[in-house]
Design an enzyme around this catalytic site. Structure first.
Site, PDB file in Angstrom:
ATOM      1  N   ASN A   9       0.885  -1.169   0.000  1.00  0.00           N
ATOM      2  CA  ASN A   9       0.000   0.000   0.000  1.00  0.00           C
ATOM      3  C   ASN A   9       0.921   1.216   0.000  1.00  0.00           C
ATOM      4  O   ASN A   9       1.485   1.577   1.029  1.00  0.00           O
ATOM      5  CB  ASN A   9      -0.891  -0.034   1.252  1.00  0.00           C
ATOM      6  CG  ASN A   9      -1.849   1.139   1.307  1.00  0.00           C
ATOM      7  OD1 ASN A   9      -1.789   2.046   0.475  1.00  0.00           O
ATOM      8  ND2 ASN A   9      -2.724   1.139   2.289  1.00  0.00           N
ATOM      9  N   LYS A  16       3.463   0.937   3.001  1.00  0.00           N
ATOM     10  CA  LYS A  16       3.137  -0.089   3.993  1.00  0.00           C
ATOM     11  C   LYS A  16       3.142  -1.435   3.286  1.00  0.00           C
ATOM     12  O   LYS A  16       2.710  -1.519   2.127  1.00  0.00           O
ATOM     13  CB  LYS A  16       1.752   0.160   4.585  1.00  0.00           C
ATOM     14  CG  LYS A  16       1.664   1.410   5.429  1.00  0.00           C
ATOM     15  CD  LYS A  16       0.274   1.492   6.056  1.00  0.00           C
ATOM     16  CE  LYS A  16      -0.063   2.903   6.471  1.00  0.00           C
ATOM     17  NZ  LYS A  16      -1.474   3.150   6.647  1.00  0.00           N
ATOM     18  N   ARG A  96      -2.617  -2.019  -3.521  1.00  0.00           N
ATOM     19  CA  ARG A  96      -3.805  -1.180  -3.432  1.00  0.00           C
ATOM     20  C   ARG A  96      -3.653  -0.101  -4.497  1.00  0.00           C
ATOM     21  O   ARG A  96      -2.645   0.613  -4.529  1.00  0.00           O
ATOM     22  CB  ARG A  96      -3.869  -0.529  -2.054  1.00  0.00           C
ATOM     23  CG  ARG A  96      -5.007   0.445  -1.939  1.00  0.00           C
ATOM     24  CD  ARG A  96      -4.974   1.150  -0.618  1.00  0.00           C
ATOM     25  NE  ARG A  96      -6.097   2.073  -0.549  1.00  0.00           N
ATOM     26  CZ  ARG A  96      -6.136   3.099   0.275  1.00  0.00           C
ATOM     27  NH1 ARG A  96      -5.135   3.337   1.096  1.00  0.00           N
ATOM     28  NH2 ARG A  96      -7.177   3.901   0.281  1.00  0.00           N
ATOM     29  N   HIS A 184     -12.264   3.780  -0.671  1.00  0.00           N
ATOM     30  CA  HIS A 184     -12.126   2.931   0.528  1.00  0.00           C
ATOM     31  C   HIS A 184     -12.807   1.577   0.322  1.00  0.00           C
ATOM     32  O   HIS A 184     -13.220   0.926   1.283  1.00  0.00           O
ATOM     33  CB  HIS A 184     -12.728   3.612   1.786  1.00  0.00           C
ATOM     34  CG  HIS A 184     -11.951   4.799   2.246  1.00  0.00           C
ATOM     35  ND1 HIS A 184     -12.529   5.985   2.624  1.00  0.00           N
ATOM     36  CD2 HIS A 184     -10.615   4.997   2.376  1.00  0.00           C
ATOM     37  CE1 HIS A 184     -11.597   6.851   2.970  1.00  0.00           C
ATOM     38  NE2 HIS A 184     -10.421   6.278   2.820  1.00  0.00           N
ATOM     39  N   HIS A 211     -15.666   4.677   7.643  1.00  0.00           N
ATOM     40  CA  HIS A 211     -14.213   4.508   7.584  1.00  0.00           C
ATOM     41  C   HIS A 211     -13.608   5.868   7.904  1.00  0.00           C
ATOM     42  O   HIS A 211     -13.611   6.773   7.071  1.00  0.00           O
ATOM     43  CB  HIS A 211     -13.803   4.018   6.183  1.00  0.00           C
ATOM     44  CG  HIS A 211     -12.312   3.881   6.033  1.00  0.00           C
ATOM     45  ND1 HIS A 211     -11.697   2.663   5.920  1.00  0.00           N
ATOM     46  CD2 HIS A 211     -11.330   4.810   5.997  1.00  0.00           C
ATOM     47  CE1 HIS A 211     -10.380   2.849   5.831  1.00  0.00           C
ATOM     48  NE2 HIS A 211     -10.141   4.152   5.859  1.00  0.00           N
ATOM     49  N   LEU A 212     -13.114   6.009   9.134  1.00  0.00           N
ATOM     50  CA  LEU A 212     -12.585   7.308   9.589  1.00  0.00           C
ATOM     51  C   LEU A 212     -11.084   7.177   9.841  1.00  0.00           C
ATOM     52  O   LEU A 212     -10.650   6.836  10.942  1.00  0.00           O
ATOM     53  CB  LEU A 212     -13.305   7.759  10.868  1.00  0.00           C
ATOM     54  CG  LEU A 212     -14.846   7.775  10.827  1.00  0.00           C
ATOM     55  CD1 LEU A 212     -15.419   8.176  12.181  1.00  0.00           C
ATOM     56  CD2 LEU A 212     -15.364   8.707   9.733  1.00  0.00           C
ATOM     57  N   GLY A 213     -10.298   7.413   8.803  1.00  0.00           N
ATOM     58  CA  GLY A 213      -8.842   7.400   8.934  1.00  0.00           C
ATOM     59  C   GLY A 213      -8.318   8.769   8.573  1.00  0.00           C
ATOM     60  O   GLY A 213      -8.986   9.776   8.831  1.00  0.00           O
ATOM     61  N   ARG A 244      -8.182  17.028   3.781  1.00  0.00           N
ATOM     62  CA  ARG A 244      -9.112  17.287   2.660  1.00  0.00           C
ATOM     63  C   ARG A 244     -10.412  17.898   3.186  1.00  0.00           C
ATOM     64  O   ARG A 244     -10.872  17.547   4.263  1.00  0.00           O
ATOM     65  CB  ARG A 244      -9.418  15.976   1.926  1.00  0.00           C
ATOM     66  CG  ARG A 244      -8.279  15.500   1.070  1.00  0.00           C
ATOM     67  CD  ARG A 244      -8.534  14.112   0.516  1.00  0.00           C
ATOM     68  NE  ARG A 244      -7.751  13.107   1.202  1.00  0.00           N
ATOM     69  CZ  ARG A 244      -7.931  11.788   1.108  1.00  0.00           C
ATOM     70  NH1 ARG A 244      -8.899  11.321   0.344  1.00  0.00           N
ATOM     71  NH2 ARG A 244      -7.158  10.948   1.757  1.00  0.00           N
ATOM     72  N   ILE A 332      -9.419   6.550  13.355  1.00  0.00           N
ATOM     73  CA  ILE A 332     -10.284   7.311  14.269  1.00  0.00           C
ATOM     74  C   ILE A 332     -11.493   6.458  14.668  1.00  0.00           C
ATOM     75  O   ILE A 332     -11.908   6.434  15.825  1.00  0.00           O
ATOM     76  CB  ILE A 332     -10.724   8.641  13.614  1.00  0.00           C
ATOM     77  CG1 ILE A 332      -9.490   9.503  13.309  1.00  0.00           C
ATOM     78  CG2 ILE A 332     -11.714   9.384  14.487  1.00  0.00           C
ATOM     79  CD1 ILE A 332      -9.763  10.719  12.424  1.00  0.00           C
ATOM     80  N   GLU A 385      -7.496  -3.997   5.090  1.00  0.00           N
ATOM     81  CA  GLU A 385      -7.416  -3.862   3.625  1.00  0.00           C
ATOM     82  C   GLU A 385      -6.342  -4.785   3.054  1.00  0.00           C
ATOM     83  O   GLU A 385      -6.500  -5.321   1.959  1.00  0.00           O
ATOM     84  CB  GLU A 385      -7.081  -2.405   3.282  1.00  0.00           C
ATOM     85  CG  GLU A 385      -8.236  -1.458   3.551  1.00  0.00           C
ATOM     86  CD  GLU A 385      -7.793  -0.043   3.873  1.00  0.00           C
ATOM     87  OE1 GLU A 385      -7.091   0.144   4.899  1.00  0.00           O
ATOM     88  OE2 GLU A 385      -8.141   0.879   3.125  1.00  0.00           O
TER      89      GLU A 385
END
Ligand code: ADP
Length: 400
Positions: A9, A16, A96, A184, A211-213, A244, A332, A385
């Site tokens: 990723n 990663k 990814r 996502h 999805h809170l990253g 963003r 998060i 993921e």
């Protein structure tokens, strides 16, 4: 001889990775994971083992050619794997890739022609796509015969109804691919795969996953398929994120360019890299730092972050015609108890009753955080993921 898959990723300043042991007819087991960080400045290779134990922390020497940061990082990663993979053969690398456009509705075996098509989507995801693709290029240069598979963040949303994907723009524009794609998808697909194990029959109902990253979005699922997403044509739309802005009146962009004379590049930088939590708080795009900052701007940044979730939750619940479960995931979503509490309290009108103790408990793994009597279930489910990419890569390899 046993075999392994590598998952990559790749982002702007770090890569990663995760290595999986492949045993026939058995689940994929992660044997190591890590990061190449500091690309472009002082790169390091960090690797952790099966139980999270540190296996490697090595400086990557690029003094002779700083531009080779990522390439040299990958070379050292493959050297490390060859030395520590206990005789396993590396079968393939799964990546990814943020944007698959309209062309890619399933994971793809990478060829030069496919790479060229994926490159065409770079303007649609300028923050991610170039880094995703440069990792594929770097590995192709190092190991030209190693199969590579691209897995897309857009794929999970391709089954949405036309109305969920369409913009009310003229046909010659929408016909050229200007539509909502949603992102996502690999995270949502993983969560969809584990929903039945945790929610039972409710998994087939109306579920919203948050999805809170660093990036953030919501996905509405019916029967574990994506029905709507807060992200649209690009990963800029919807919720407020780390850097963003999320949803914005397009008139603001016209004003910035027309009245203020900003270039398209400057607007792109503003909306992708200088807005969101960072722009509003003035201190950071990282939620932990913003939470720890005691200024009115930081508090307002969190208020706005929660308010935008509240609004979009209502919008997605409307597209589902109601709600049966809400699932929090990513950095998060998995760790931010205060944000979860505020989101759930705001969503009381939808039928969520939070169990405060369960929400605060320092636990890991999937867990229910709503009361036994709550009409709508609220859960925390860690996403994975990398495992989703490994599964897709294995499927593509088996189909060759
Ligand atoms: P990415 O989108 O890069 O994969 P992550 O999913 O790791 O990012 O999420 C990163 C975000 O998670 C950061 O804003 C970070 O501050 C936040 N985060 C991590 N742990 C906590 C915590 N305990 N409380 C609140 N936010 C947290």
């Amino acid at each position: 001889m046993s075999q392994a898959l590598l998952v990559i990723n790749s982002g702007s300043s770090s890569v990663k990775f995760a290595a999986y042991d492949v045993e026939t007819d058995k689940a994929l087991t992660r044997i190591a994971h890590g990061r190449i960080e500091g690309i472009g400045s002082a790169p390091r290779l960090l690797v952790w083992g099966r139980s999270g134990e540190a296996l490697e922390d090595r400086r990557i020497d690029i003094a002779a050619d700083p531009a080779l940061g990522a390439d040299e990082g990958f070379r050292q990663l493959f050297d490390w794997l060859a030395q520590h993979a206990a005789g396993r053969t590396l079968l393939a690398v799964g990546h990814r890739v943020v944007h698959g456009g309209e062309l890619f509705t399933r994971p793809a075996f990478v060829t030069p022609a496919i790479l060229a098509q994926l490159d065409g989507f770079t303007p649609l995801a300028p923050l991610h796509q170039p880094h995703n693709l440069s990792a594929i290029h770097a590995i192709a240069r190092l190991l030209p015969d190693l199969p590579q598979v691209a897995c897309f963040d857009t794929e999970f949303h391709t089954m949405q109804d036309w109305v969920a994907q369409a913009y009310a723009l003229p046909r010659h524009i929408t016909g050229a691919g200007v539509k909502r794609y949603g992102f996502h998808g690999l995270s949502y697909e993983y969560i969809a795969s584990i929903l039945p194990g945790h929610l039972g029959a409710t998994a087939s109902g109306r579920v919203i996953v948050a999805h809170l990253g660093n990036g953030a979005s919501l996905c509405a699922m019916q029967d574990r398929r994506s029905v709507a997403s807060t992200m649209g044509f690009t990963a800029l739309d919807g919720l407020m994120m780390g850097t963003r802005c999320g949803s914005l009146d397009p008139g603001v962009v016209l004003y910035l360019m027309g009245a203020l004379g900003m270039t398209a590049q400057a607007v792109e930088k503003l909306l992708y890299e200088q807005s969101g939590l960072l722009g509003v708080s003035g201190v950071s795009g990282d939620m932990r730092t913003v939470e720890a900052t005691d200024t009115p701007e930081a508090r307002q940044a969190i208020d706005l972050y929660v308010y935008r979730i509240r609004q979009e939750l209502g919008s997605l619940a409307a597209s589902l015609g109601g709600l049966d479960a809400l699932v929090f995931t990513a950095g998060i979503g998995e760790n931010g108890a205060m944000i979860r509490r505020r989101v759930c309290q705001d969503a009381a009108w939808l039928g969520i009753e939070l169990d405060g103790d369960a929400n605060q408990a320092s636990a890991s793994g999937a867990r229910c955080i709503s009361t036994a009597g709550s009409r709508v279930a609220a859960w925390v489910m860690p996403t994975n993921e990398e495992l989703m990419i490994a599964r897709h890569t294995q499927t593509v390899l088996n189909s060759l």
